[in-house]
Design a protein around this motif. Structure first.
Motif, PDB file in Angstrom:
ATOM      1  N   TYR A 312      47.286  52.197  39.384  1.00 52.82           N
ATOM      2  CA  TYR A 312      47.273  52.211  40.846  1.00 52.82           C
ATOM      3  C   TYR A 312      46.352  51.114  41.370  1.00 52.82           C
ATOM      4  N   LEU A 313      46.846  50.334  42.316  1.00 56.54           N
ATOM      5  CA  LEU A 313      46.028  49.297  42.924  1.00 56.54           C
ATOM      6  C   LEU A 313      44.777  49.892  43.572  1.00 56.54           C
ATOM      7  N   GLU A 314      44.927  51.068  44.183  1.00 56.69           N
ATOM      8  CA  GLU A 314      43.800  51.671  44.897  1.00 56.69           C
ATOM      9  C   GLU A 314      42.676  52.132  43.982  1.00 56.69           C
ATOM     10  N   ASP A 315      42.914  52.141  42.671  1.00 61.38           N
ATOM     11  CA  ASP A 315      41.887  52.585  41.730  1.00 61.38           C
ATOM     12  C   ASP A 315      40.947  51.466  41.282  1.00 61.38           C
ATOM     13  N   VAL A 316      41.290  50.215  41.586  1.00 61.36           N
ATOM     14  CA  VAL A 316      40.525  49.107  41.002  1.00 61.36           C
ATOM     15  C   VAL A 316      39.914  48.171  42.046  1.00 61.36           C
ATOM     16  N   GLY A 317      39.838  48.612  43.280  1.00 64.55           N
ATOM     17  CA  GLY A 317      39.052  47.974  44.321  1.00 64.55           C
ATOM     18  C   GLY A 317      39.199  46.481  44.487  1.00 64.55           C
ATOM     19  N   ILE A 318      38.121  45.763  44.215  1.00 61.33           N
ATOM     20  CA  ILE A 318      38.072  44.328  44.468  1.00 61.33           C
ATOM     21  C   ILE A 318      39.080  43.579  43.610  1.00 61.33           C
ATOM     22  N   ILE A 319      39.454  44.140  42.462  1.00 61.20           N
ATOM     23  CA  ILE A 319      40.510  43.534  41.643  1.00 61.20           C
ATOM     24  C   ILE A 319      41.836  43.597  42.391  1.00 61.20           C
ATOM     25  N   SER A 320      42.058  44.666  43.127  1.00 58.16           N
ATOM     26  CA  SER A 320      43.256  44.781  43.956  1.00 58.16           C
ATOM     27  C   SER A 320      43.252  43.749  45.072  1.00 58.16           C
ATOM     28  N   VAL A 321      42.085  43.506  45.656  1.00 58.74           N
ATOM     29  CA  VAL A 321      41.971  42.466  46.687  1.00 58.74           C
ATOM     30  C   VAL A 321      42.432  41.130  46.118  1.00 58.74           C
ATOM     31  N   TYR A 322      41.986  40.835  44.896  1.00 60.85           N
ATOM     32  CA  TYR A 322      42.407  39.597  44.231  1.00 60.85           C
ATOM     33  C   TYR A 322      43.909  39.606  43.963  1.00 60.85           C
ATOM     34  N   ALA A 323      44.436  40.718  43.436  1.00 62.49           N
ATOM     35  CA  ALA A 323      45.853  40.790  43.094  1.00 62.49           C
ATOM     36  C   ALA A 323      46.742  40.650  44.327  1.00 62.49           C
ATOM     37  N   LEU A 324      46.323  41.236  45.444  1.00 57.69           N
ATOM     38  CA  LEU A 324      47.131  41.199  46.661  1.00 57.69           C
ATOM     39  C   LEU A 324      46.944  39.913  47.458  1.00 57.69           C
ATOM     40  N   PHE A 325      45.671  39.459  47.588  1.00 61.86           N
ATOM     41  CA  PHE A 325      45.369  38.369  48.520  1.00 61.86           C
ATOM     42  C   PHE A 325      44.792  37.112  47.876  1.00 61.86           C
ATOM     43  N   GLY A 326      44.504  37.158  46.580  1.00 61.37           N
ATOM     44  CA  GLY A 326      44.128  35.957  45.880  1.00 61.37           C
ATOM     45  C   GLY A 326      42.646  35.637  45.848  1.00 61.37           C
TER      46      GLY A 326
END
Length: 408
Positions: A312-326
């Protein structure tokens, strides 16, 4: 004649409740409100974007990077995943609230008003949470169908948690900074932290508790500070001996996490979204964009990751920010956190630092850095921090100039 200041306050109050989706009130989740929300948030982004490059400030560059990265992610979702621009716009609009910072810079809402808005919604959060907790047989908020008893409590987290957290920090700051402290600040601080305990989320309890201890001990003498730290450590080490369902539930959850070790699902998900999620070099740099539910192939792919791999993207915080927005968005957050440690603030506004540190300390295991429940609170915090710091800088510069003139 319309009072522009009042109009700005009303607009901001409405924006807050719409941005957090009316606390995810269940009866409106799939109704007409979602269209009103989309149009209102899009309108807010459109009237804010013209001010994107008009201001200077210590937090302007980080917010510009985050905003630009979100806008570019619209194109990346189309380029990388063939998700329609309109679908991406619908899924991305809640994140565009970041640009509201520049609207506030232009129209200068006062710090006192923002504090009242935050605390007002913090109190509303407490009331709604209490109502839901007393009526757990019916789910009034969120997407779940039932509230399950877990870790010794009926465990659920109401959308809008950022307002509760900020209200706690404002309250403890008022307790130590005001000459005459009203009783309601003690009530808000204790009630807010009690709700955090009832939510039984380990990281929230520990991080907020540590920040509260830091706040009340930072001006203490070494002996008192050492005594309080030792007392806290003894309490933590002896939690196993406490015959309390919540405490035992938290301990059990922690033991399960430790036993899983390197196979802990959040670690695996973090590695995946960091290293393998982006299918090309462009998306590794500029992000993949926000998936649109199950109405696009991109959304279906992310849902499959949820169901089959439990990623889940919501489980990995700032890594999700990177994955979604670079990379740009990631750099923006890093700059915000660096500045929150380096830049001084008057003691009565330390709650702004505590909130940003809270986001940092939860940034690897939660979605608080980018979830719509937190974005508008984060924008308020950064705007207030920036405004106060710039004001103090100008005042100090004037004082230095006056001292030079007097000496001459």
């Amino acid at each position: 004649m319309i009072n522009k200041r009042r109009l700005l306050i009303v607009f901001t109050v409405i924006l807050v409740i719409i941005s957090i989706n009316l606390f995810d009130l269940k009866m409106l989740l799939d109704g007409w409100f979602k269209y009103i929300r989309f149009l209102f948030l899009l309108f807010t982004a459109v009237i804010s974007l013209p001010y994107l490059f008009q201001f200077k400030g210590v937090f302007v560059l980080p917010l510009q990077l985050i905003t630009i990265s979100i806008i570019l992610s619209l194109l990346m979702a189309y380029y990388t995943w063939d998700q329609g621009i309109m679908d991406s716009l619908i899924s991305t609009t809640p994140y565009l609230i970041w640009v509201f910072y520049f609207f506030l810079k232009r129209h200068t809402l006062s710090i006192a008003v923002i504090e009242k808005i935050i605390v007002g919604y913090g109190i509303l959060y407490m009331l709604l949470y209490t109502y839901q907790y007393l009526n757990v047989s019916t789910v009034y908020f969120g997407y779940g169908e039932e509230i399950i008893e877990e870790r010794g409590v009926f465990r659920f987290i109401l959308t809008g948690l950022g307002f509760l957290v900020m209200t706690i920090f404002i309250s403890i700051n008022k307790i130590t900074s005001l000459k005459r402290v009203s009783l309601h600040w003690y009530v808000l601080a204790v009630s807010g932290f009690l709700i955090i305990i009832l939510q039984a989320t380990r990281q929230n309890i520990v991080i907020i508790l540590l920040l509260i201890i830091y706040h009340f001990t930072r001006s203490m003498g070494m002996i008192k500070k050492s005594f309080l730290i030792i007392l806290t450590l003894l309490l933590l080490f002896n939690l196993d001996n406490l015959d309390n369902e919540i405490v035992q539930g938290l301990i059990s959850a922690q033991k399960t996490t430790v036993e899983q070790g390197e196979d802990y699902i959040r670690v695996l998900a973090g590695e995946y979204f960091l290293l393998d999620f982006s299918p090309n070099l462009s998306s590794r740099i500029l992000g993949n964009g926000v998936p649109y539910g199950e109405k696009s192939d991109y959304g279906k792919f992310v849902k499959a990751l949820n169901e089959y791999d439990l990623f889940y993207l919501e489980d990995v915080g700032i890594i999700s920010v990177y994955a979604l927005f670079g990379v740009l968005a990631f750099i923006g957050f890093v700059l915000i956190w660096i500045k929150s440690f380096l830049l001084p603030l008057p003691k009565r506004f330390n709650y702004l630092k505590y909130y940003l540190w809270y986001l940092l300390f939860t940034s690897l295991t939660s979605n608080y850095t980018y979830h719509y429940s937190f974005i508008v609170v984060t924008v308020f915090a950064i705007y207030c921090f920036d405004t106060i710091y710039l004001y103090n800088t100008k005042v100090n510069q004037i004082k230095r100039l006056n001292n030079i003139k007097i000496k001459r």
